[in-house]
Design an enzyme around this catalytic site. Structure first.
Site, PDB file in Angstrom:
ATOM      1  N   TYR A 133      34.676  42.782  36.613  1.00 51.66           N
ATOM      2  CA  TYR A 133      34.911  43.187  37.933  1.00 51.66           C
ATOM      3  C   TYR A 133      36.190  43.777  38.093  1.00 51.66           C
ATOM      4  O   TYR A 133      37.403  43.103  37.477  1.00 51.66           O
ATOM      5  CB  TYR A 133      35.117  41.497  38.517  1.00 51.66           C
ATOM      6  N   LYS A 251      48.069  41.709  43.216  1.00 56.41           N
ATOM      7  CA  LYS A 251      47.974  40.241  43.746  1.00 56.41           C
ATOM      8  C   LYS A 251      49.275  39.274  43.414  1.00 56.41           C
ATOM      9  O   LYS A 251      50.027  39.729  44.208  1.00 56.41           O
ATOM     10  CB  LYS A 251      46.840  39.540  43.173  1.00 56.41           C
TER      11      LYS A 251
HETATM   12  C1  PLP Z   1      40.528  42.033  37.654  1.00 58.28           C
HETATM   13  C2  PLP Z   1      40.683  42.556  39.176  1.00 58.28           C
HETATM   14  N1  PLP Z   1      40.524  43.639  39.126  1.00 58.28           N
HETATM   15  C3  PLP Z   1      40.485  44.168  40.730  1.00 58.28           C
HETATM   16  C4  PLP Z   1      40.774  43.534  41.662  1.00 58.28           C
HETATM   17  C5  PLP Z   1      40.505  43.964  42.912  1.00 58.28           C
HETATM   18  O1  PLP Z   1      41.788  43.702  43.934  1.00 58.28           O
HETATM   19  P1  PLP Z   1      41.910  43.636  45.261  1.00 58.28           P
HETATM   20  O2  PLP Z   1      41.111  42.515  45.794  1.00 58.28           O
HETATM   21  O3  PLP Z   1      43.458  43.541  45.363  1.00 58.28           O
HETATM   22  O4  PLP Z   1      41.411  44.943  45.878  1.00 58.28           O
HETATM   23  C6  PLP Z   1      40.349  42.070  41.414  1.00 58.28           C
HETATM   24  C7  PLP Z   1      40.399  41.041  42.564  1.00 58.28           C
HETATM   25  O5  PLP Z   1      40.069  39.868  42.575  1.00 58.28           O
HETATM   26  C8  PLP Z   1      40.424  41.675  39.958  1.00 58.28           C
HETATM   27  O6  PLP Z   1      40.388  40.203  39.831  1.00 58.28           O
END
Ligand code: PLP
Length: 296
Positions: A133, A251
């Protein structure tokens, strides 16, 4: 009306109404005291309503909240990029800011594609992991492998030409490099822990072998540490264990206070994109696409 994420509105339970929060505690309007064990999807790593972060943000608001980096710069962004360069291992020193983890993944992929174009190569494939993901923008969905997110958008394996997903097994990794090594631009992984794909943990030896193979076949290794950065796996960054060429952080970067992310490149990627006319031209298209979101 609010359209809530990751839910079918028809069957959605009434959401819990929060009135205020402190530390790990969420207080509801009807007087309950809840512990947020997911830190608002692993972003609020210092707790809610943190006095130091509150003070820093209030202080900054007196000066400005946001100024684009298109043609301008300022001390807070310089301090943040210096601090990241100091904290991050190896020569991961070149910070490209954006507004979310998904967009920062897009930036990382663009850097890799541009790096490839600049050296006159016609490599056209990306290696990724099963159950990956990487966010919800379209290219991030393509390198991801999560049907829950994808089926409704028609992003199926047929449409994902050029992206190969492999299981987290060293023989599968070696086979993929044997088969596609000369065609790969990059290998993107969530290192050590796949979060949204089911909290799947795996061993660092997979990443060590990936690093060796990327070096052997001249493929860029991208770590998406949006979920794992700032201590979430027990390491400050998984990049402290195995060094990627491009690193994506999000995050926890802001303690969950604002949506913000950064894509950090190593010297080789930066210098390559920096050092020719074609490179500068293509590079600026990356910059312009992000210019409206480059804040503090
Ligand atoms: C590993 C990973 N990459 C990318 C994202 C996407 O981040 P955002 O929600 O800030 O777009 C997430 C979101 O949970 C994630 O866990």
């Amino acid at each position: 009306m609010i359209w809530y994420p990751y839910a079918q509105m028809k069957t959605l339970d009434a959401p819990i109404k929060i009135s205020h929060a402190k530390g790990v505690h969420l207080y509801t309007e009807d007087g309950q005291d809840l512990i947020d064990s997911v830190s608002s999807w692993w972003s609020v790593i210092h707790g809610y309503n943190h006095p130091e972060i509150n003070a820093a943000i209030s202080g900054q608001l007196e000066k400005f909240a946001h100024i684009m980096l298109g043609g301008m710069t300022h001390e807070p962004v310089q301090k943040l990029s210096d601090k990241l360069a100091q904290w991050l291992p190896g020569d991961l020193d070149y910070c490209f800011f954006s507004d979310s983890g998904s967009v920062a993944v897009e930036v990382a992929l663009k850097m890799a594609l541009q790096f490839n174009t600049n050296r006159g190569s016609d490599r056209d494939m990306i290696l990724s992991l099963e159950h990956a993901y990487h966010g919800d923008t379209f290219k991030a969905m393509e390198v991801g492998d999560d049907e829950d997110y994808h089926f409704a958008f028609g992003v199926n394996s047929e449409k994902k030409r050029g992206v190969v997903h492999i299981p987290i097994e060293i023989p599968a990794l070696e086979k993929a490099f044997e088969e596609y090594g000369e065609r790969l631009t990059c290998f993107i992984v969530e290192p050590l822990l796949q979060g949204a794909g089911g909290m799947r943990m795996y061993d660092v030896c997979f990443l060590e072998r990936a690093r060796q193979l990327c070096d052997q076949y001249d493929v860029l290794l991208i770590f998406d540490e949006v979920a794992t950065c700032f201590g979430r796996t027990g390491n400050r960054f998984v990049a402290d264990l195995v060094l990627p060429d491009i690193l994506v952080l999000g995050k926890a970067l802001t303690g969950g206070y604002i949506g913000h992310a950064v894509t950090v490149a190593n010297r080789r990627v930066y210098k390559d994109i920096h050092s020719s006319r074609v490179k500068l031209f293509v590079s600026s298209s990356v910059t312009f696409s992000r210019s409206s979101n480059n804040g503090v």
